[in-house]
Motif scaffolding. Structure first.
Motif, PDB file in Angstrom:
ATOM      1  N   PHE A   1       0.832  -1.205   0.000  1.00 45.96           N
ATOM      2  CA  PHE A   1       0.000   0.000   0.000  1.00 45.96           C
ATOM      3  C   PHE A   1       0.867   1.257   0.000  1.00 45.96           C
ATOM      4  N   LEU A   2       1.898   1.263   0.856  1.00 50.24           N
ATOM      5  CA  LEU A   2       2.763   2.443   0.933  1.00 50.24           C
ATOM      6  C   LEU A   2       3.527   2.664  -0.371  1.00 50.24           C
ATOM      7  N   ILE A   3       4.004   1.596  -0.984  1.00 44.68           N
ATOM      8  CA  ILE A   3       4.736   1.726  -2.253  1.00 44.68           C
ATOM      9  C   ILE A   3       3.806   2.233  -3.354  1.00 44.68           C
ATOM     10  N   ILE A   4       2.657   1.601  -3.500  1.00 48.53           N
ATOM     11  CA  ILE A   4       1.717   1.994  -4.557  1.00 48.53           C
ATOM     12  C   ILE A   4       1.163   3.390  -4.310  1.00 48.53           C
ATOM     13  N   GLY A   5       0.817   3.693  -3.059  1.00 50.08           N
ATOM     14  CA  GLY A   5       0.279   5.017  -2.737  1.00 50.08           C
ATOM     15  C   GLY A   5       1.280   6.130  -2.969  1.00 50.08           C
ATOM     16  N   ASN A   6       2.518   5.921  -2.556  1.00 53.90           N
ATOM     17  CA  ASN A   6       3.540   6.949  -2.768  1.00 53.90           C
ATOM     18  C   ASN A   6       3.899   7.098  -4.239  1.00 53.90           C
ATOM     19  N   THR A   7       3.903   5.991  -4.983  1.00 46.33           N
ATOM     20  CA  THR A   7       4.172   6.068  -6.419  1.00 46.33           C
ATOM     21  C   THR A   7       3.060   6.842  -7.122  1.00 46.33           C
ATOM     22  N   ALA A   8       1.828   6.540  -6.785  1.00 51.19           N
ATOM     23  CA  ALA A   8       0.696   7.257  -7.390  1.00 51.19           C
ATOM     24  C   ALA A   8       0.745   8.741  -7.031  1.00 51.19           C
ATOM     25  N   ALA A   9       1.059   9.035  -5.778  1.00 49.27           N
ATOM     26  CA  ALA A   9       1.141  10.436  -5.364  1.00 49.27           C
ATOM     27  C   ALA A   9       2.268  11.156  -6.101  1.00 49.27           C
ATOM     28  N   SER A  10       3.388  10.475  -6.306  1.00 51.68           N
ATOM     29  CA  SER A  10       4.511  11.082  -7.030  1.00 51.68           C
ATOM     30  C   SER A  10       4.135  11.399  -8.468  1.00 51.68           C
ATOM     31  N   ILE A  11       3.468  10.456  -9.118  1.00 54.38           N
ATOM     32  CA  ILE A  11       3.060  10.664 -10.504  1.00 54.38           C
ATOM     33  C   ILE A  11       2.021  11.781 -10.600  1.00 54.38           C
ATOM     34  N   LEU A  12       1.083  11.793  -9.645  1.00 52.42           N
ATOM     35  CA  LEU A  12       0.017  12.796  -9.694  1.00 52.42           C
ATOM     36  C   LEU A  12       0.447  14.165  -9.175  1.00 52.42           C
TER      37      LEU A  12
ATOM     38  N   GLY B   1      -1.385  15.134  -6.359  1.00 54.76           N
ATOM     39  CA  GLY B   1      -0.483  14.269  -5.594  1.00 54.76           C
ATOM     40  C   GLY B   1      -0.091  14.877  -4.261  1.00 54.76           C
ATOM     41  N   LEU B   2      -0.050  16.195  -4.197  1.00 52.24           N
ATOM     42  CA  LEU B   2       0.280  16.870  -2.937  1.00 52.24           C
ATOM     43  C   LEU B   2      -0.794  16.626  -1.884  1.00 52.24           C
ATOM     44  N   LEU B   3      -2.006  16.352  -2.321  1.00 50.08           N
ATOM     45  CA  LEU B   3      -3.090  16.030  -1.393  1.00 50.08           C
ATOM     46  C   LEU B   3      -3.095  14.543  -1.036  1.00 50.08           C
ATOM     47  N   ILE B   4      -2.583  13.716  -1.935  1.00 50.02           N
ATOM     48  CA  ILE B   4      -2.585  12.275  -1.709  1.00 50.02           C
ATOM     49  C   ILE B   4      -1.494  11.851  -0.737  1.00 50.02           C
ATOM     50  N   TYR B   5      -0.329  12.480  -0.777  1.00 49.61           N
ATOM     51  CA  TYR B   5       0.779  12.118   0.126  1.00 49.61           C
ATOM     52  C   TYR B   5       0.355  12.054   1.593  1.00 49.61           C
ATOM     53  N   PRO B   6      -0.248  13.119   2.138  1.00 47.77           N
ATOM     54  CA  PRO B   6      -0.632  13.051   3.552  1.00 47.77           C
ATOM     55  C   PRO B   6      -1.652  11.960   3.852  1.00 47.77           C
ATOM     56  N   VAL B   7      -2.570  11.716   2.922  1.00 44.74           N
ATOM     57  CA  VAL B   7      -3.572  10.670   3.129  1.00 44.74           C
ATOM     58  C   VAL B   7      -2.892   9.305   3.205  1.00 44.74           C
ATOM     59  N   VAL B   8      -1.956   9.049   2.305  1.00 44.64           N
ATOM     60  CA  VAL B   8      -1.231   7.769   2.295  1.00 44.64           C
ATOM     61  C   VAL B   8      -0.459   7.599   3.589  1.00 44.64           C
ATOM     62  N   TRP B   9       0.255   8.621   4.018  1.00 44.49           N
ATOM     63  CA  TRP B   9       1.083   8.491   5.219  1.00 44.49           C
ATOM     64  C   TRP B   9       0.250   8.403   6.499  1.00 44.49           C
ATOM     65  N   ILE B  10      -0.826   9.155   6.576  1.00 43.89           N
ATOM     66  CA  ILE B  10      -1.684   9.074   7.769  1.00 43.89           C
ATOM     67  C   ILE B  10      -2.356   7.707   7.846  1.00 43.89           C
ATOM     68  N   PHE B  11      -2.858   7.207   6.716  1.00 41.88           N
ATOM     69  CA  PHE B  11      -3.476   5.877   6.710  1.00 41.88           C
ATOM     70  C   PHE B  11      -2.434   4.804   7.039  1.00 41.88           C
ATOM     71  N   GLY B  12      -1.236   4.956   6.507  1.00 45.75           N
ATOM     72  CA  GLY B  12      -0.157   4.014   6.822  1.00 45.75           C
ATOM     73  C   GLY B  12       0.189   4.027   8.301  1.00 45.75           C
ATOM     74  N   LEU B  13       0.216   5.197   8.902  1.00 46.46           N
ATOM     75  CA  LEU B  13       0.503   5.316  10.330  1.00 46.46           C
ATOM     76  C   LEU B  13      -0.606   4.690  11.170  1.00 46.46           C
ATOM     77  N   VAL B  14      -1.858   4.913  10.791  1.00 46.52           N
ATOM     78  CA  VAL B  14      -2.985   4.317  11.504  1.00 46.52           C
ATOM     79  C   VAL B  14      -2.918   2.790  11.420  1.00 46.52           C
ATOM     80  N   CYS B  15      -2.628   2.266  10.229  1.00 48.92           N
ATOM     81  CA  CYS B  15      -2.502   0.812  10.065  1.00 48.92           C
ATOM     82  C   CYS B  15      -1.345   0.260  10.881  1.00 48.92           C
ATOM     83  N   MET B  16      -0.255   0.993  10.945  1.00 51.57           N
ATOM     84  CA  MET B  16       0.901   0.559  11.726  1.00 51.57           C
ATOM     85  C   MET B  16       0.527   0.447  13.200  1.00 51.57           C
TER      86      MET B  16
END
Length: 126
Positions: free
Chosen positions: A68-79, A85-100
């Motif tokens: 999830f982190l790899i795909i989410g960060n790759t998608a955010a980088s491309i977008l 993509g600037l809006l997607i980065y925080p969502v990916v990292w916050i969701f990743g932190l919650v899952c952790m």
């Protein structure tokens, strides 16, 4: 004076005596480390814990978190090119932190509860 009929407040962890089963504290340690550093999801799979269903379940969840982190960060980088993509980065990292955090809590409490949204895929590691 201590009453011998009262149960021990802090019972010792029982170690598995069956062959192929890993020490409970070792499995928990691998589970916690794997959620903090998802790239290390394979640790229980290369040790005595490889036959432990609890260790396999959490290794699978850690692999899902890593993907999830790899795909989410790759998608955010491309977008980022179109600024969304600037809006997607925080969502990916916050969701990743919650899952952790949820994964660590599940390991500590000896639960095999899947991670939200991504945890339903259980066939990556058998």
């Amino acid at each position: 004076m201590e009453d011998k009929n009262q149960p021990n407040e802090f019972p010792e962890e029982k170690q598995s005596t069956a062959s192929g089963e890993a020490d409970v504290s070792q499995v928990r340690l691998f589970g916690i480390i794997g959620y903090i550093f998802p790239i290390l999801f394979f640790l229980p799979l290369v040790t005595e814990a490889k036959d432990n269903s609890f260790a396999k379940f959490h290794a699978n969840q850690q692999l899902l978190l890593l993907l999830f982190l790899i795909i989410g960060n790759t998608a955010a980088s491309i977008l980022t090119v179109i600024l969304i993509g600037l809006l997607i980065y925080p969502v990916v990292w916050i969701f990743g932190l919650v899952c952790m955090v949820l994964g660590i809590l599940n390991v500590v409490n000896d639960r095999e509860k899947p991670l939200p949204l991504i945890g339903s895929i259980t066939t990556l590691i058998k």
